[in-house]
Design a protein around this motif. Structure first.
Motif, short mmCIF file in Angstrom:
data_model
loop_
_atom_site.label_atom_id
_atom_site.label_comp_id
_atom_site.label_asym_id
_atom_site.label_seq_id
_atom_site.Cartn_x
_atom_site.Cartn_y
_atom_site.Cartn_z
N SER A 177 0.85 -1.20 0.00
CA SER A 177 0.00 0.00 0.00
C SER A 177 0.88 1.24 0.00
N LYS A 237 1.97 8.53 -6.65
CA LYS A 237 0.58 8.24 -6.95
C LYS A 237 0.52 6.95 -7.75
N CYS A 238 -0.35 6.04 -7.32
CA CYS A 238 -0.47 4.75 -7.99
C CYS A 238 -1.75 4.73 -8.82
N THR A 248 -3.50 2.25 -9.79
CA THR A 248 -4.43 1.20 -9.38
C THR A 248 -4.44 1.11 -7.86
N ASP A 249 -5.30 0.27 -7.35
CA ASP A 249 -5.38 0.07 -5.90
C ASP A 249 -4.49 -1.07 -5.42
N PHE A 250 -3.59 -1.54 -6.29
CA PHE A 250 -2.81 -2.73 -5.95
C PHE A 250 -1.32 -2.50 -6.22
N CYS A 285 2.90 -1.90 -9.83
CA CYS A 285 1.48 -2.07 -9.53
C CYS A 285 0.88 -3.06 -10.52
#
Length: 591
Positions: free
Chosen positions: A127, A153-154, A156-158, A173
């Motif tokens: 995370s 900043k990513c 995706t959420d993974f 990611c």
């Protein structure tokens, strides 16, 4: 070195870094010289007395499974130079170094990779919040204000982030949670095996090195375990220097960093990485020189040891008798994870062989056996399938050990146990394929094949070897007072640890000490079977008259992306050294 980094690492500061590195390495090398003589004595004594453990029941693969890819696939990587995310083809060769290519086509054409990562010392974060917390703590007083853009900043959420306290960070990611868990297991396997970068084959240099590290830290009243004792010798020494050097540089450089908080954090990471690389080169040169000096003195030392062996042993035993007054330790939290580790290795092996047996019978008999045996031979090196075994050791708790002997972390014990799990699985697989190969010439049809696979599986399950040396390394005996004291402590600890291992191993549900049942028409002495060449299942049993060369077949990734080979990227550029932090050091198989 970039302009921003060069600004903060001027000539004066570089000179300070060199002096600090020289001071730390000088003190370490003094410890190493002392421990070299002690380790040499232990090695010669071992040779003379012929002390050896019990013969293992499973065969050990003498020829490593080299030239194959453990894992491969596409993953998104954040490129810091242009602050963009790019799709990359990631390959994990048998030495567990991460190799990133522009794309799969570049890999297949054997073009140079974009990045090579030795993951020793890294942590796997899943995370952005975890990462930012570590980054904020690394540079006190520099915390982004609420509402400001974070340094990462990513899309995706993974995310999957490789974080190191000193070296550069790597950002990846994926699109789904399932992919994230899969890649996390792959990365964690790389970290685990790269951390184990000091060769265990050396009876002198390796024990001398680890003992010298321990003594150096104890002189500074650091008696607990050290999480940065990971990687090859030069990486460990670089971590030792950075542990003392980095706080000084942080205090000197931190207040001079310009820009908003995220930009200052990014600059600090770049500076730390540049310093780490400088320290690495300096530490390597000084350590190599110290090893060379000890090797020059080795013949004379060995001659003295062989002449006065009895007197040395008598003196050591007398000293040990004076300090042998410790209470025994009762590690209550050891037996359960150990027991579960035994059970899980058996279960994974049993499931894979049983599934293979069903598929071979249903899909084509002997010819189908080739495909499944090639997959089974890599089972121990499959990060995802082995993950359930590794997770059992996460439950390890050694409260008594931590309280009495100031062990700050159990991670070193967990990783050691996980390495043995992988070895135990590989030994079981190799024993299975060797016995099966012996039986194939006697089979008449599918039914015989099915029965033989089942019979061999049962035999191997009953011959799983003891999980020896699960927690502690064997620190041998020392003649120095400090070492002898530690030996007595370790003997008291080891007694109860091995008792817990034994109790776990003889439980009815996975009794590993029962007498083996000798399979019909098989050789009861397994070690007579382990001396031959590696088994090439495709060449012998594929039934294809014009099979492609084995080297080409191994190189091409399979549909699951777990086989293939990697040509050494360093070999294409003679100016690049295999000993730089970007290469896998002692664990590197590019040679």
């Amino acid at each position: 070195m970039g302009d921003v980094v060069s600004t903060h690492l001027d000539e004066g500061r570089r000179q300070h870094i060199a002096e600090k590195t020289g001071k730390v390495l000088g003190e370490f090398c003094r410890c190493y010289k002392e421990q070299f003589g002690v380790a040499l004595f232990n090695s010669v004594r071992y040779e003379i007395e012929g002390a050896g453990g019990p013969q293992p029941q499973l065969l050990h693969r003498k020829v490593p499974l080299e030239d194959h890819v453990i894992y491969s696939g596409n993953i998104f990587q954040y490129i810091e130079e242009n602050k963009k995310w790019r799709n990359r083809f990631c390959v994990v060769p048998h030495n567990y170094g991460l190799v990133l290519y522009e794309n799969k086509l570049a890999y297949e054409r054997e073009l140079p990779p974009r990045v090579l990562v030795n993951s020793a010392g890294y942590k796997i974060l899943t995370s952005v919040e975890q990462y930012l917390e570590l980054v904020n703590n690394s540079l006190p007083g520099v915390t982004p204000k609420s509402g400001h853009s974070p340094m990462l900043k990513c899309p995706t959420d993974f995310p999957l982030i490789l974080w190191h306290p000193y070296a550069r960070h790597y950002y990846f990611c994926v699109m789904t949670g399932k992919e994230q868990e899969k890649w996390r297991a792959v990365f964690q396997d790389c970290v685990r095996h790269c951390n184990n970068g000091i060769s265990e084959d050396s009876r002198v240099e390796a024990p001398a090195f680890t003992a010298a590290i321990r003594m150096y830290r104890q002189c500074r009243e650091q008696y607990g375990t050290w999480d940065m004792l990971c990687g090859n010798e030069t990486q460990v020494l670089s971590n030792l220097v950075m542990e003392e050097l980095l706080p000084e540089l942080r205090n000197a450089i931190g207040p001079r960093l310009k820009g908003k908080a995220p930009e200052r954090q990014r600059t600090w990471i770049q500076v730390s990485d540049a310093v780490y690389r400088m320290v690495y080169e300096l530490a390597k040169a000084q350590y190599d020189a110290a090893v060379a000096r000890c090797e020059q003195e080795r013949p004379q030392l060995e001659s003295t040891i062989r002449t006065d062996m009895d007197q040395i042993i008598t003196s050591k035993e007398h000293l040990a008798s004076k300090i042998r007054a410790l209470h025994l330790l009762h590690p209550g939290g050891l037996m359960t994870p150990t027991s579960q580790g035994f059970a899980e290795v058996r279960e994974v092996f049993f499931k894979e062989v049983t599934d293979m047996n069903m598929n071979v019978v249903n899909e084509g008999g002997l010819e189908k056996l080739v495909e499944y045996m090639e997959k089974l031979s890599h089972l121990a090196f499959h990060p995802v399938k082995m993950q359930s075994c590794y997770e059992k050791m996460d439950q390890l708790k050694l409260e008594g050990l931590q309280q009495r002997f100031d062990v700050s972390s159990t991670s070193v014990f967990k990783q050691r146990a996980q390495i043995h799990m992988r070895q135990q699985m590989d030994d079981a697989v190799y024993t299975f394929e060797t016995l099966l190969h012996q039986e194939l010439g006697k089979l008449q049809g599918k039914d015989d094949l099915c029965k033989s696979i089942q019979r061999i599986l049962e035999r191997v399950l009953k011959e799983l070897a003891k999980f020896q040396e699960l927690i502690f390394e064997d620190f041998a005996s020392f003649i120095l007072v400090e070492n002898t004291y530690e030996e007595v402590v370790l003997q008291s600890v080891m007694k109860d640890i091995m008792q817990a291992v034994k109790e776990a191993a003889v439980q009815r549900k996975h009794n590993l000490y029962r007498d083996s049942m000798v399979m019909h028409n098989s050789d009861p002495n397994l070690h007579l079977l382990g001396e031959g060449l590696p088994i090439d299942w495709s060449e012998e049993y594929s039934g294809q008259p014009e099979a492609e060369p084995a080297a080409e077949r191994r190189r091409r990734p399979s549909r699951t992306g777990h086989t293939g080979t990697v040509t050494c990227p360093w070999s294409r550029d003679p100016s690049r050294s295999r000993d730089t932090p970007g290469c896998t050091g002692n664990a590197c198989a590019w040679s």
